[in-house]
Write a protein that holds these residues in place. Sequence first.
Motif, PDB file in Angstrom:
ATOM      1  N   THR A 148       0.832  -1.205   0.000  1.00  0.00           N
ATOM      2  CA  THR A 148       0.000   0.000   0.000  1.00  0.00           C
ATOM      3  C   THR A 148       0.862   1.249   0.000  1.00  0.00           C
ATOM      4  N   ILE A 149       0.396   2.283  -0.695  1.00  0.00           N
ATOM      5  CA  ILE A 149       0.934   3.625  -0.500  1.00  0.00           C
ATOM      6  C   ILE A 149      -0.234   4.571  -0.270  1.00  0.00           C
ATOM      7  N   ILE A 150       0.034   5.663   0.437  1.00  0.00           N
ATOM      8  CA  ILE A 150      -0.958   6.706   0.690  1.00  0.00           C
ATOM      9  C   ILE A 150      -0.335   8.018   0.268  1.00  0.00           C
ATOM     10  N   THR A 151      -0.977   8.719  -0.652  1.00  0.00           N
ATOM     11  CA  THR A 151      -0.347   9.874  -1.266  1.00  0.00           C
ATOM     12  C   THR A 151      -1.395  10.767  -1.917  1.00  0.00           C
ATOM     13  N   ARG A 152      -0.942  11.930  -2.399  1.00  0.00           N
ATOM     14  CA  ARG A 152      -1.749  12.791  -3.271  1.00  0.00           C
ATOM     15  C   ARG A 152      -0.969  13.109  -4.546  1.00  0.00           C
ATOM     16  N   ASN A 153       0.107  12.365  -4.748  1.00  0.00           N
ATOM     17  CA  ASN A 153       1.024  12.650  -5.846  1.00  0.00           C
ATOM     18  C   ASN A 153       0.848  11.644  -6.973  1.00  0.00           C
ATOM     19  N   LEU A 154       0.557  12.120  -8.169  1.00  0.00           N
ATOM     20  CA  LEU A 154       0.335  11.252  -9.320  1.00  0.00           C
ATOM     21  C   LEU A 154       1.574  10.424  -9.650  1.00  0.00           C
ATOM     22  N   VAL A 155       2.763  11.015  -9.520  1.00  0.00           N
ATOM     23  CA  VAL A 155       3.999  10.295  -9.835  1.00  0.00           C
ATOM     24  C   VAL A 155       4.155   9.074  -8.924  1.00  0.00           C
ATOM     25  N   ASP A 156       3.810   9.231  -7.647  1.00  0.00           N
ATOM     26  CA  ASP A 156       3.871   8.102  -6.713  1.00  0.00           C
ATOM     27  C   ASP A 156       2.957   6.975  -7.175  1.00  0.00           C
ATOM     28  N   MET A 192      -5.799   7.401 -15.583  1.00  0.00           N
ATOM     29  CA  MET A 192      -5.164   7.457 -14.272  1.00  0.00           C
ATOM     30  C   MET A 192      -5.182   8.866 -13.683  1.00  0.00           C
ATOM     31  N   LYS A 193      -4.785   9.849 -14.467  1.00  0.00           N
ATOM     32  CA  LYS A 193      -4.691  11.218 -13.961  1.00  0.00           C
ATOM     33  C   LYS A 193      -6.057  11.711 -13.472  1.00  0.00           C
ATOM     34  N   GLN A 194      -7.107  11.440 -14.268  1.00  0.00           N
ATOM     35  CA  GLN A 194      -8.444  11.894 -13.892  1.00  0.00           C
ATOM     36  C   GLN A 194      -8.944  11.188 -12.633  1.00  0.00           C
ATOM     37  N   ILE A 195      -8.636   9.887 -12.523  1.00  0.00           N
ATOM     38  CA  ILE A 195      -9.066   9.127 -11.340  1.00  0.00           C
ATOM     39  C   ILE A 195      -8.383   9.655 -10.088  1.00  0.00           C
ATOM     40  N   VAL A 196      -7.077   9.871 -10.190  1.00  0.00           N
ATOM     41  CA  VAL A 196      -6.320  10.376  -9.043  1.00  0.00           C
ATOM     42  C   VAL A 196      -6.837  11.758  -8.636  1.00  0.00           C
ATOM     43  N   GLU A 197      -7.074  12.607  -9.601  1.00  0.00           N
ATOM     44  CA  GLU A 197      -7.589  13.946  -9.298  1.00  0.00           C
ATOM     45  C   GLU A 197      -8.955  13.882  -8.629  1.00  0.00           C
ATOM     46  N   ALA A 198      -9.808  12.982  -9.111  1.00  0.00           N
ATOM     47  CA  ALA A 198     -11.157  12.866  -8.553  1.00  0.00           C
ATOM     48  C   ALA A 198     -11.112  12.408  -7.093  1.00  0.00           C
ATOM     49  N   ILE A 199     -10.261  11.415  -6.803  1.00  0.00           N
ATOM     50  CA  ILE A 199     -10.163  10.919  -5.429  1.00  0.00           C
ATOM     51  C   ILE A 199      -9.507  11.960  -4.521  1.00  0.00           C
ATOM     52  N   CYS A 200      -8.440  12.600  -5.007  1.00  0.00           N
ATOM     53  CA  CYS A 200      -7.677  13.530  -4.187  1.00  0.00           C
ATOM     54  C   CYS A 200      -8.388  14.864  -3.969  1.00  0.00           C
ATOM     55  N   ARG A 201      -9.466  15.084  -4.675  1.00  0.00           N
ATOM     56  CA  ARG A 201     -10.241  16.299  -4.456  1.00  0.00           C
ATOM     57  C   ARG A 201     -10.756  16.376  -3.015  1.00  0.00           C
ATOM     58  N   ASP A 202     -10.982  15.202  -2.412  1.00  0.00           N
ATOM     59  CA  ASP A 202     -11.514  15.162  -1.050  1.00  0.00           C
ATOM     60  C   ASP A 202     -10.495  14.712  -0.014  1.00  0.00           C
ATOM     61  N   GLY A 203      -9.212  14.586  -0.412  1.00  0.00           N
ATOM     62  CA  GLY A 203      -8.203  14.185   0.564  1.00  0.00           C
ATOM     63  C   GLY A 203      -7.142  13.279  -0.025  1.00  0.00           C
TER      64      GLY A 203
END
Length: 330
Positions: A148-156, A192-203
């Motif tokens: 598992t990783i926990i992040t807000r960074n797309l590169v990660d 991927m980019k859109q999914i990450v942005e959508a999830i990270c919008r709330d944390g």
Amino acid sequence: MNIAFLVNQTHKEKVDYTTTGLALEAHRLGHKVYYIGVGDLAYFANGQIGAHARVVPQKEFRSTSTMLEALRESEKQRISAKELDVLLLRNDPVMDMESRPWAQDAGILFGQLASQQGVVVLNDPNGLAHASSKLYLQYFPAKVRPDTIITRNLVDVEKFYHDHKRKIILKPLKGSGGKNVFLVDGKEDKNMKQIVEAICRDGFLIAQEYLPEARKGDIRLFLLDGDVLQVGGKIAAIRRVQKTGDIRSNIHQGGQAQKVKVTKQLLDVAGAVAQKLKEDGMFLAGLDVVGNKLMEINVFSPGGLQVASELYGVDFCNAVMTTVEQRVGG
């Protein structure tokens, strides 16, 4: 005893919820049962925690549906902590995250004060404060956790994706009920980019390795006061199988429940986490297991107990409430 159930909103409770089954069983055992919505909590001038609660009428009910109907027709009553023996925290903070952010932490905060005023509060609000997100899983042994990783960074996320053979699960750090859970593989990585942005919008976002066994669904296993919940040799565990075309196996997302053949592997996973859960005051917990890995630990309002009771023909709700009685000494 006087037993109160704290829920998100009373009018949104359903007949098949675990909370409803527990409340009906508490009523059948002769206890006075209150329902408190998070918005009904209060701190009174006399220094007592209390609420404007609805009470289950003192009459016999044959089903959860008739009990809920009678409950909703009842008038709210002002009660205080000195009138309560037990407060069961059954609200899910995530359900209030978007529309009622003020309500997210209210159960924990009021629960902590109620505990100081002599009420037995389950699960322990101090433990719940440490378990308010899926980050709680990282405090348990690595051998039972998926990578598992926990992040807000797309590169990660992209690196983790390639390190795990281009197939991973993405979901929010704070979430429940299967909301915003995505399988990203070769077919979906262009998004991927859109999914990450959508999830990270709330944390924060969680990326987890994909486990092939997940194709068969997951297993929800209940622990009660640090032990596997069982009645008459039957263990409270259900396999949740996702509907076709969906990776989520949550019952309220269309997943189907089946009986489980409880293996040593499953019990070993439970054994690896049981002691800490008990130490943290997690009286009732639901473990979500895939293969030999623990995907999530549900400690706020783990559901599926009524389903398990129906599958195995035993009353797991009765086992929970009689254990509550023993805890309080009633």
